[in-house]
Structures are given as C-alpha cells and as structure tokens.
Motif scaffolding. Structure first.
Motif, mmCIF file in Angstrom:
data_model
loop_
_atom_site.group_PDB
_atom_site.id
_atom_site.type_symbol
_atom_site.label_atom_id
_atom_site.label_comp_id
_atom_site.label_asym_id
_atom_site.label_seq_id
_atom_site.Cartn_x
_atom_site.Cartn_y
_atom_site.Cartn_z
ATOM 1 N N PRO A 1 0.821 -1.228 0.000
ATOM 2 C CA PRO A 1 0.000 0.000 0.000
ATOM 3 C C PRO A 1 0.849 1.271 0.000
ATOM 4 O O PRO A 1 0.495 2.251 -0.643
ATOM 5 C CB PRO A 1 -0.815 -0.122 1.285
ATOM 6 C CG PRO A 1 -0.872 -1.572 1.565
ATOM 7 C CD PRO A 1 0.389 -2.160 1.043
ATOM 8 N N ARG A 2 1.997 1.247 0.671
ATOM 9 C CA ARG A 2 2.768 2.497 0.772
ATOM 10 C C ARG A 2 3.358 2.891 -0.582
ATOM 11 O O ARG A 2 3.703 4.068 -0.783
ATOM 12 C CB ARG A 2 3.879 2.348 1.816
ATOM 13 C CG ARG A 2 4.923 1.339 1.454
ATOM 14 C CD ARG A 2 6.168 1.455 2.321
ATOM 15 N NE ARG A 2 7.121 0.428 1.919
ATOM 16 C CZ ARG A 2 7.071 -0.820 2.325
ATOM 17 N NH1 ARG A 2 6.135 -1.187 3.178
ATOM 18 N NH2 ARG A 2 7.958 -1.706 1.905
ATOM 19 N N ASP A 3 3.448 1.919 -1.525
ATOM 20 C CA ASP A 3 3.967 2.264 -2.849
ATOM 21 C C ASP A 3 2.999 3.142 -3.630
ATOM 22 O O ASP A 3 3.352 3.675 -4.667
ATOM 23 C CB ASP A 3 4.240 0.990 -3.661
ATOM 24 C CG ASP A 3 5.338 0.163 -3.027
ATOM 25 O OD1 ASP A 3 6.089 0.749 -2.218
ATOM 26 O OD2 ASP A 3 5.431 -1.050 -3.316
ATOM 27 N N ILE B 1 -10.151 0.529 -8.726
ATOM 28 C CA ILE B 1 -9.757 -0.745 -8.123
ATOM 29 C C ILE B 1 -8.274 -0.681 -7.787
ATOM 30 O O ILE B 1 -7.454 -0.287 -8.619
ATOM 31 C CB ILE B 1 -10.019 -1.906 -9.093
ATOM 32 C CG1 ILE B 1 -11.513 -2.007 -9.394
ATOM 33 C CG2 ILE B 1 -9.486 -3.207 -8.527
ATOM 34 C CD1 ILE B 1 -11.850 -3.010 -10.452
ATOM 35 N N VAL B 2 -7.921 -1.005 -6.561
ATOM 36 C CA VAL B 2 -6.530 -0.981 -6.155
ATOM 37 C C VAL B 2 -6.136 -2.389 -5.724
ATOM 38 O O VAL B 2 -6.802 -3.015 -4.898
ATOM 39 C CB VAL B 2 -6.303 -0.011 -4.975
ATOM 40 C CG1 VAL B 2 -4.827 0.061 -4.669
ATOM 41 C CG2 VAL B 2 -6.849 1.348 -5.312
ATOM 42 N N LEU B 3 -5.064 -2.898 -6.326
ATOM 43 C CA LEU B 3 -4.559 -4.217 -5.937
ATOM 44 C C LEU B 3 -3.269 -4.033 -5.158
ATOM 45 O O LEU B 3 -2.301 -3.488 -5.673
ATOM 46 C CB LEU B 3 -4.287 -5.076 -7.182
ATOM 47 C CG LEU B 3 -5.496 -5.443 -8.032
ATOM 48 C CD1 LEU B 3 -5.052 -6.106 -9.316
ATOM 49 C CD2 LEU B 3 -6.414 -6.367 -7.263
ATOM 50 N N THR B 4 -3.295 -4.456 -3.903
ATOM 51 C CA THR B 4 -2.071 -4.378 -3.109
ATOM 52 C C THR B 4 -1.758 -5.767 -2.574
ATOM 53 O O THR B 4 -2.566 -6.679 -2.713
ATOM 54 C CB THR B 4 -2.236 -3.429 -1.916
ATOM 55 O OG1 THR B 4 -3.062 -4.098 -0.953
ATOM 56 C CG2 THR B 4 -2.896 -2.141 -2.323
ATOM 57 N N ASN B 5 -0.582 -5.891 -1.974
ATOM 58 C CA ASN B 5 -0.241 -7.213 -1.450
ATOM 59 C C ASN B 5 -0.989 -7.528 -0.159
ATOM 60 O O ASN B 5 -0.861 -8.598 0.400
ATOM 61 C CB ASN B 5 1.267 -7.357 -1.256
ATOM 62 C CG ASN B 5 1.794 -6.403 -0.224
ATOM 63 O OD1 ASN B 5 1.043 -5.584 0.315
ATOM 64 N ND2 ASN B 5 3.077 -6.491 0.057
ATOM 65 N N ARG B 6 -1.772 -6.581 0.326
ATOM 66 C CA ARG B 6 -2.622 -6.897 1.487
ATOM 67 C C ARG B 6 -4.043 -7.216 1.072
ATOM 68 O O ARG B 6 -4.890 -7.484 1.901
ATOM 69 C CB ARG B 6 -2.654 -5.716 2.442
ATOM 70 C CG ARG B 6 -1.369 -5.529 3.200
ATOM 71 C CD ARG B 6 -1.596 -4.560 4.322
ATOM 72 N NE ARG B 6 -0.396 -3.775 4.539
ATOM 73 C CZ ARG B 6 -0.363 -2.753 5.376
ATOM 74 N NH1 ARG B 6 -1.457 -2.402 6.009
ATOM 75 N NH2 ARG B 6 0.744 -2.101 5.554
ATOM 76 N N GLY B 7 -4.309 -7.083 -0.214
ATOM 77 C CA GLY B 7 -5.652 -7.381 -0.679
ATOM 78 C C GLY B 7 -6.083 -6.376 -1.722
ATOM 79 O O GLY B 7 -5.311 -5.501 -2.113
ATOM 80 N N ALA B 8 -7.323 -6.485 -2.155
ATOM 81 C CA ALA B 8 -7.820 -5.601 -3.201
ATOM 82 C C ALA B 8 -8.898 -4.694 -2.630
ATOM 83 O O ALA B 8 -9.606 -5.065 -1.699
ATOM 84 C CB ALA B 8 -8.393 -6.419 -4.347
ATOM 85 N N TYR B 9 -8.959 -3.494 -3.203
ATOM 86 C CA TYR B 9 -10.005 -2.550 -2.810
ATOM 87 C C TYR B 9 -10.870 -2.258 -4.018
ATOM 88 O O TYR B 9 -10.363 -1.911 -5.080
ATOM 89 C CB TYR B 9 -9.389 -1.250 -2.302
ATOM 90 C CG TYR B 9 -8.587 -1.427 -1.052
ATOM 91 C CD1 TYR B 9 -9.136 -1.193 0.197
ATOM 92 C CD2 TYR B 9 -7.267 -1.849 -1.121
ATOM 93 C CE1 TYR B 9 -8.402 -1.369 1.339
ATOM 94 C CE2 TYR B 9 -6.518 -2.043 0.014
ATOM 95 C CZ TYR B 9 -7.089 -1.797 1.248
ATOM 96 O OH TYR B 9 -6.360 -1.975 2.383
ATOM 97 N N PHE B 10 -12.175 -2.454 -3.862
ATOM 98 C CA PHE B 10 -13.111 -2.175 -4.941
ATOM 99 C C PHE B 10 -13.960 -0.981 -4.532
ATOM 100 O O PHE B 10 -14.098 -0.688 -3.337
ATOM 101 C CB PHE B 10 -14.013 -3.384 -5.198
ATOM 102 C CG PHE B 10 -13.261 -4.597 -5.664
ATOM 103 C CD1 PHE B 10 -12.796 -4.666 -6.965
ATOM 104 C CD2 PHE B 10 -13.003 -5.648 -4.790
ATOM 105 C CE1 PHE B 10 -12.101 -5.775 -7.399
ATOM 106 C CE2 PHE B 10 -12.297 -6.751 -5.225
ATOM 107 C CZ PHE B 10 -11.845 -6.814 -6.527
ATOM 108 N N PRO B 11 -14.569 -0.285 -5.526
ATOM 109 C CA PRO B 11 -15.475 0.802 -5.158
ATOM 110 C C PRO B 11 -16.658 0.262 -4.363
ATOM 111 O O PRO B 11 -17.125 -0.858 -4.610
ATOM 112 C CB PRO B 11 -15.943 1.346 -6.516
ATOM 113 C CG PRO B 11 -15.071 0.743 -7.533
ATOM 114 C CD PRO B 11 -14.463 -0.474 -6.960
#
Lengths: 447, 411
Positions: free
Chosen positions: B159-161, B170-180
C-alpha cells in the motif's frame, strides 16, 4: 490406361512422340500444401480468430519463459555459504541449495539418519510387492510378498520387536486353523443345520480372542525368548514424502475393499444394510477431509475405550481410509449401475447365488469400467495427504514452513513449493498414465 | 450323511430356516446387521461418555453465547472481539458461502473456456490448455493455494507504494484488493433485525430487480401468447429492458447513489470494499483448480455426443444454431451437468482449506479458534460437520432431482 498405351508403344517398337510410354512421375505438391508450412497454416493460423489466439498464446509462453528461464538457469545448487544469503551472493536466480541441503529431510522428515536404510528398504518392498498386482506378467509367487508387505513395512519403519507384527499376522492363521480343523467338531456339537455358520462364528471369535487376550502375553513371551528388534522410531519423527506415501498407500489399499463392500451394501435390497451404507457414504462425502482430520486429532480418542491411546498417524490413516472408501463406494456403484440389466438377469437365470453372481459376473465388469474413476479417486486421495499439515504432521508442506522459519533460509518461497509440486505431479501423472494403460489393456469390446 | 428318500416331512418352522430359507434369510441378516450396528454405536457412545466424565467435561452448546474475544478479519456483518462464539461461527459460515459462490461462478467460466479450447483445432491453444488441466489436476490444491497467495503477497505492490500515485477505482495491493463501494447519500438507512442489521437500500435494490425481472417475464410470455395466436411476434425488447432498468435507475437517482473509491490514508487504504489477500488467493486458486476439473467434464460431454447426431440434424434440414440448441446441447448437458454439480460440491468443501492461509471461514472460526479456546471438540466439530453436511445434502438433492429428470429410461 497408361499400361495399354505402353503396351501398344512396345508392340510397335517405334516410339510415338505424343504418346506417353510410362507414368509421369507425380510432381511435388506446392510447398504451402505440405510439410511444416501446411501444418502451421492449418493448426496455428486457420483464420483471423485463431491467428489472434495463437499470437496471444505465443506471447504468453514467451512471457513465462522470459520470467522463469533466467531464474532457472542462473541458479545455485551448492554455494560456499549454505544459506539464502550465500545463494544470492553467487547467483541472481533460483536458490536450489535449500533442496540440496534439506533433501533427506524432505524425504524422511526427522527420521534418525542412521536408520534411513529402513524406510528405503520398506519402499523397495512396496515397489516389489506392487509389481505383481499392477502387471500380470510378473511372477505370481510375489503375491505372497504383497500380502506380507504391510507388516514388513510397519516393522521396518516403526521398529520395535518383530514379534508384534508376527503375532498380529498370526490372527488370520488362527481363524483359518479353527475353520479348517475345528469345523467337523463344531458341526457335531451344533448339528448339521448350523455347522458352517457356527464354524464361521467360531473362527471370527477365535481371531478376536487371539487379538484381545493372547496378543500381549504371546508377544511378551516371544520377545523374552528371542529379542529380534529394530530400534523404535516414534511417530512424530516421521515426515516428508515418506509420510505422504504411507498415508496415501494405506488409504488406497484400505479403501478399495471397504469401498466395494459399501457399494454392494448401497445397491443391496436389504433395507437396513442399505440405510447404514447410504448414511455412512453420504456423511463421509458430505464433510471436508479437514474436519475428519480434526476428528482424528482431537476426537477419535474419545470414542476409544478409556485408557487406550492411538498413535496420531494411525488415527489419520483410519480417517483417511474411511473418507476415501466412501468415494470409492460411489465410483464402484457407478460401475455397477452402468451394467445392463441383462447381466443380472443372466446371472439369475444361471442359478447363481447373490455372492456368486457378484463375484463372477457383476464385479469383474463393474470394476473394469470404473478403473479410470478408481484411479482418479486414488489420485485425489494422494493429493489430499497434504492436508495433514493442518493437524501439525510434518508432510512436505509442513517441512517447508519449518525450513522457511530457519534463519538461513528465511524468505525462500518458489524453490520449495515448486519442488513439492513437482514431486506430486510426477506421482499423480504416473498414476493417471497407468490407468490409461490399464483401460486399453482391459478393453474387450470391438475395436 | 444320512440316506433318506422321499420328500421331507412337512414339519413346522425350524430354526435353521432363518438362515437357509430365502424367505427368512434377508430378515435374519438385517436384524443381525441392525443389532451389530446398534451395538457398535452404543459402544462408541458409552466410551465417549466415560472419557468425557473422566475429563470432567459435559456436552452442551452454551459456549456459543460466550464472548469470543478474537477477531474475524473478513466480515459481512457487524462483529467485534466482544461478540459471541455463535456470531463468529455465523460470520465464518457466511465467509465460506461467499467464497464458494464466487468460486463456482469463475470456475465454471474458466472450465467451459478451457474445455472448449482443449478441443480447438489450434494446436498451441489446445496444448496450452492440456498443460493447464494436467498441471492443476495432478498437484494438490493446498500447494496451489499457498503458491497463489504467495504470488499475491510477493508480486503486488505494498500500500505504501501508492503514495502520491493516482489510484483508480480498483486498487490491488499485497494486502488485498479494494473495490469501489456503493454509497447512498439519501439512503433509507438500516433496519435492525436483532442479530444483524440489513441495509434497506440493498433490500430495495434486490426487490426492484426481482420485480423487474418478473414483469419482464410477464411481458415476454404475453408476446409468446400473441405470437402463438396471430403468428406475428410484437417487438417487446425495449419494454422488457425498461421494466427492469427504469425503476432501478429511478431509485438509484432518488437515493443519491454514488461509488466510494478507496483512498490511501496513513499506511493503508480507507473507503471502498476491502477484500483480503487470502480471499483473493483462495478465490483464484480454487477457481483455477476446479476449472481444470470442469474443463475435463466439458470436454468429455462434448466428445460424448457422436458426430452422427450433427449429421442427422443437418440431414433433416435443421439450421446449425438450432442443431446446437436442440440436438447437441441437451445431449452434452446430460453428461456435463452431474459432474459439474459434484465439482461445485468439491469446491464448497475445499473452501475449508482457507484455514491454511488464514481466511476466517467456518473451519477457521468454529473448528479453529473457537475449538481451541473453549476446548469443546465434540460440540464444535459436530456443528461444523453438520453445516457442511447440510450444504452437501442440499446440493446432491438438487443433483438427484436433475438426474431423475434427464435419465434415459431402460425398459
């Protein structure tokens, strides 16, 4: 046609310029209609959609190769410093040194290294005893070894006195002795009517009495006379691929007969037998193996007589066998149900009893047509042995987390999982290939 | 052997008839089997009772109302560590069901595509699909799950990247994905059902959709009736579409519907719907794994319909599209659907592997932490197995209904 022309030409002896005196040799087909060019055109670029698909696939393969090949090639197997840091200092790619260093641990778990020959020998015994079962061309006498191999392997792997397995092995002998020698006497006592039945009951009772009351004392006496023993190895030292193979093989060997019995029970006309079989099969198939493994690790001891304590691996083997036998039963039931009604009617018309018709008519055909499914349920069972990690047994996956927790190998991921996946792939793919061989071999229909 | 001649004297009932007379034998066997079964069950229960008594444990489910004291990391309902074990179990069950439903959907799509592609004339596509199917069928699911979760964790950015980076919906991070997430600025609020709260907006949308599809179906059937009566089919496509869409759009506009995008706040994202990395990994791995099996069923189903069927249909002058719908598909589906449903069943049971990667499904809550905290192995495992059993029996009941309907009748 050309022959007639040639003949006339020959008869006249004088060649006529415009009549062919032989067959014109076939000219080679155009280069686009033959060979690799045609193959590529037909199989890779037959139309616009397929061209796009081909290009996308090629791009995908190229991407994979680009990502993986350098990693594989620039790998280090034996750096000076046997750790992830040592690998990184030497090569930028894969660090297979971890497999190099922990190879024996992957195979044997924490088995004492000086005794590695014992599981190895047991493995050879298993292979040799599987040979006559799998390939009918093998010498038939080896089947005796196949029958004895579970006891031999148990003794080799767990160690302890040889007399324990021998005394258990004597139980069927006791039963046979009662049935063969005592049959006449028993018949005299209870009368002609109940003779055979009473003999069977007596034999079973004899086996039970032997196992319950005589096993301990006889084993003890034999040990004091001739202490033939291997050093005992505790169950918690077993691990790695050896553990997967033990659980998988026990499950496979145990689930087939149990599955046949359950399938027959489910197809039976006897209402209560059918109800019990259906209940067992549906319960086992309805729950995930993990819950059954939890039962094995926490609950099974509650259901055993107070004071008794089963080995965890044995408990897991029992639950895995029960689980697999329910699936096996469904597979075999499918085979039985697929037989045409005429087979049953023919067996009845011949005057065969239920057991005879099953033994000679139904089961041979049913088992034959269910071979592919039987083998795929074996494959499923073997793959499921990885689940024992959730109850803390050290199968290859369990070992890999232990290795990753080690200071030297902290941070290693792909090499370990890739190696384990490759191992399972080789075994499972081999099994499915064997089933295809067997299917071809046993096919008796018109070809 | 005694030598007697003549028919046996007509005697009364002899005891040996129970075994040798086929009229009584089955009853004898069943009675013996029943007794043996009861004896076995009784023995197990008495052992269990003795063992439990020796440990000073009893058998009751009151622990379900005690405070759980642990957190459930992915949740559909309100939950805090002060909630009860029972609530944690319900959350776990919901998590299992969500994973199973989305997994089945994607696995079906993947499986059908791969199964058709494996039969493709395109050599490289067919070979690639063979490799995919064999690789997934011959390697344990647990290994695939761990590998896929590792891929998610190792290859996606932290996330910090995303600091000072414009993030999309939509954000894909190594902690999971965030959808609207759907938000309503003039929403109807929640209704408290005692155990949990339900968003009224959500209920309204569902009700509008159901009503819309019902109305659309009615319009379609009216058109069918008119076509049957007059031979001319009125064009009702726009009516049907608007029956579904218009009320929905009107409702969404009235309640001020908008999407909430995830935004980086501090060290992590806030807003949006968060899906954990373990869920993503499980979802992908389960879909790929089950998809490989479904691909094989689909391939077998297509191959099972002989070519003569297509040729016969063409000979009868049936058009290709109708041949597919009326001749090939019904026969192929008869072969495909039963294994497909049993693959759904397998996927549902395989969601229990979530415990290996820390996704809190029913096995993780009820059979994991609750079991360890309360020490009530018997009760928790009974509940857990009962839950899976109910799902499995429901699915196999549906499958049996289907099989019964499509069965080929033999004599």
């Amino acid at each position: 046609m050309s022959e007639t022309h040639a003949e006339t030409a020959f008869a006249r002896k004088a060649p006529v310029a415009f009549v062919a005196d032989g067959q014109i040799p076939a000219s080679p087909p155009p280069s686009t209609a033959v060979g690799p060019v045609k193959w590529v055109k037909d199989n890779l670029f037959p139309g616009p959609v397929n061209t796009i698909l081909t290009l996308a696939s090629l791009a995908f393969v190229a991407l994979l190769a680009y990502e993986i090949l350098p990693w594989l090639i620039d790998s280090s197997w034996a750096p000076a410093d046997m750790s992830l840091r040592g690998c990184r200092a030497e090569a930028s790619g894969a660090c297979f040194a971890v497999i190099n260093e922990r190879f024996y641990q992957f195979i044997f778990g924490f088995y004492p290294p000086e005794h590695y020959w014992r599981p190895t020998l047991a493995f050879i015994v298993v292979v040799v005893s599987l040979w006559p079962v799998l390939f009918p061309s093998a010498p038939r006498k080896l089947l005796i070894l196949s029958a004895l191999s579970p006891f031999i392997c148990y003794w080799l792997i767990w160690g302890g006195s040889i007399w324990g397995p021998v005394a258990v092995l004597a139980a069927p002998a006791v039963g046979w002795l009662i049935a063969a020698k005592g049959g006449g006497a028993i018949t005299k006592i209870v009368g002609e009517d109940f003779g055979p039945l009473a003999t069977i009951v007596a034999a079973v009772a004899g086996v039970a009495i032997w196992l319950l009351f005589f096993l301990g004392p006889v084993t003890g006496a034999l040990i004091s006379i001739a202490p033939l023993a291997l050093e005992e190895v505790a169950s918690n030292r077993l691990g790695g691929f050896m553990l997967s193979l033990i659980i998988g093989l026990v499950g496979i060997v145990g689930s087939l007969p149990l599955g046949i019995a359950l399938a027959l029970g489910r197809q039976s006309k006897l209402l209560i037998v059918k109800a019990i079989s259906v209940g067992f099969i549906e319960t086992m198939r309805g729950v995930p193996l993990i819950t059954l493994l939890f039962v094995a690790s926490t609950l099974l001891n509650y259901f055993m007589p107070p004071g008794s304590n089963f080995d965890l691996i044995l408990r897991v083997c029992i639950m895995v066998t029960l689980f697999a036998s329910a699936y096996m039963a469904e597979v075999i039931r499918g085979g039985i149900a697929a037989l045409p009604k005429g087979q049953y009617e023919a067996a009845d018309a011949m005057g065969l009893t239920y057991w005879q018709s099953m033994r000679f008519i139904i089961l041979p055909q049913a088992l034959k047509i269910s071979i592919p499914n039987i083998v795929s349920s074996f494959i499923g069972l073997f793959k499921d042995t990885t689940l024992v990690i959730v109850i803390g047994l050290l199968d290859p996956l369990g070992l890999s987390s232990a290795i990753r927790a080690d200071q030297a190998w902290n941070g290693i991921v792909w090499e370990l999982y890739g190696f384990i996946a490759l191992f399972f792939f080789i075994f499972c793919y081999g099994m499915s290939r064997y089933s295809q061989y067997l299917e071809r071999k046993l096919r008796t229909d018109h070809r | 052997m005694t030598v007697t001649s003549g028919p046996p004297a007509a005697e009364g009932f002899r005891l040996s008839q129970l075994i040798y007379d086929t009229r009584y034998r089955s009853t004898t066997i069943q009675v013996v089997a029943l007794f043996a079964f009861m004896l076995g069950v009784g023995w197990l229960i008495s052992n269990a009772a003795q063992n439990l008594a020796a440990l000073g444990k009893d058998f009751n489910f009151s622990f379900l109302w005690n405070t759980a004291g642990y957190d459930v990391n992915q949740r559909l309902l309100e939950y805090s560590s002060q909630s009860t074990h029972g609530r944690a179990a319900v959350l776990g069950i919901l998590n299992t069901l969500v994973l199973a439903v989305v997994g089945c959907a994607t696995a079906t799509v993947l499986g059908v595509l791969a199964g058709v592609a494996r039969l493709s004339k395109n050599w490289i596509v067919a070979k690639l699909m063979s490799v995919y199917v064999e690789a997934f069928r011959n390697v344990p699911l647990l290994i695939w799950i761990i590998i896929v979760v590792a891929v998610v964790n190792e290859s996606l950015p932290a996330p910090r990247d995303f600091r000072d980076v414009e993030t999309g919906a939509i954000v894909l991070t190594n902690r999971g994905a965030y959808f609207p997430e759907p938000l309503f600025s003039r929403g109807l609020g929640d209704v408290d059902l005692g155990l949990f709260k339900v968003s009224l907006d959500f209920l309204a949308v569902v009700a509008l959709l159901v009503g819309g599809f019902y109305a659309s179906g009615r319009i379609g059937r009216a058109a069918d009736a008119k076509q049957a009566a007059t031979g001319v089919r009125p064009n009702v496509l726009w009516f049907r579409l608007s029956a579904v869409l218009l009320p929905l759009i009107a409702f969404l506009v009235a309640t001020g519907f908008h999407l909430g995008y995830p935004e980086l706040k501090g060290f992590n994202f806030a807003g949006g719907t968060y899906v954990r990395d373990s869920f993503l990994g499980l979802w992908i791995a389960l879909s790929l794994y089950t998809g490989a099996f479904i691909a094989e069923s689909v391939r077998a189903g297509i191959l099972a319909v002989s070519k003569g069927q297509t040729e016969a249909a063409f000979a009868l002058g049936i058009r290709p599209s109708q041949t597919m719908n009326l001749v090939i598909l019904p026969q192929a589906l008869r072969v495909i659907v039963p294994p497909l449903i049993s693959q759904y069943l397998n996927l549902t049971k395989n969601t229990s592997l979530a415990i290996a990667v820390g996704y809190m499904d029913a096995t993780g809550t009820l059979g994991g932490i609750t079991l360890n905290q309360t020490g009530r192995e018997m009760e928790t495992l009974l509940l857990l197995m009962g839950f899976y059993l109910v799902i499995s029996l429901t699915i196999s009941f549906v499958m049996n209904l289907y099989n019964e309907r499509i069965k080929l009748r033999e004599r």
